[in-house]
Each structure stands twice: as C-alpha cells, then as structure tokens.
Write a protein that holds these residues in place. Structure first.
Motif: not given
Length: 78
Positions: A22, A25, A29-30, A32, A60, A63, A68, A71-73
C-alpha cells in the motif's frame, strides 16, 4: 550472503509470484499489486524492498494517471 531457498512444488505450480503493498494517498491508503517473475514469495518480497523507491514512484505515477484496475494499482515486472 544467505542463499534463498529453492521454490517448493506449490510455488513452481503457481508460477510467478505477486506482492501486495500500500501507498499513502492523502489520508487514505491505496492498494497496489506487483507481478514479478520470481518463483518464490520471499524472492518477490526481497525485490520489492530492494527496489522500493523505484516501485513506489511507478505506483504514484500510475495513481496520478488514474490507471487503476479493480480499485488497485497493478504493476508488472518486465
């Protein structure tokens, strides 16, 4: 230097490993995912930690570009 363990039968049958991490962001939290070519989780995690600055920058950038998936990178080691 320590040698990494050989891949288990399960890891060989699973194929290349992924590592989740993660990044911050703002106040959130994003999630990955890094797809690697390594046969073991330990090798994939070691790669992530060794190359963290580069991988974090790639995440980054993705993002900021809004790329995405679910919902995830998602990043892939080429």
């Amino acid at each position: 230097m320590r040698k990494l363990p050989k891949p288990t039968e399960q890891e060989i049958s699973e194929g290349p490993q992924t590592v989740s991490f993660q990044i911050a962001n703002g106040n959130a939290r994003q999630g990955c995912i890094l797809q690697t070519k390594f046969p073991t989780k330990l090798q994939a995690q070691k790669y992530l930690l060794t190359n963290w600055l580069t991988i974090e920058k790639m995440a980054r950038d993705a993002l900021a570009a809004g790329t995405l998936e679910g919902g995830k990178i998602k990043l892939a080691l080429i």
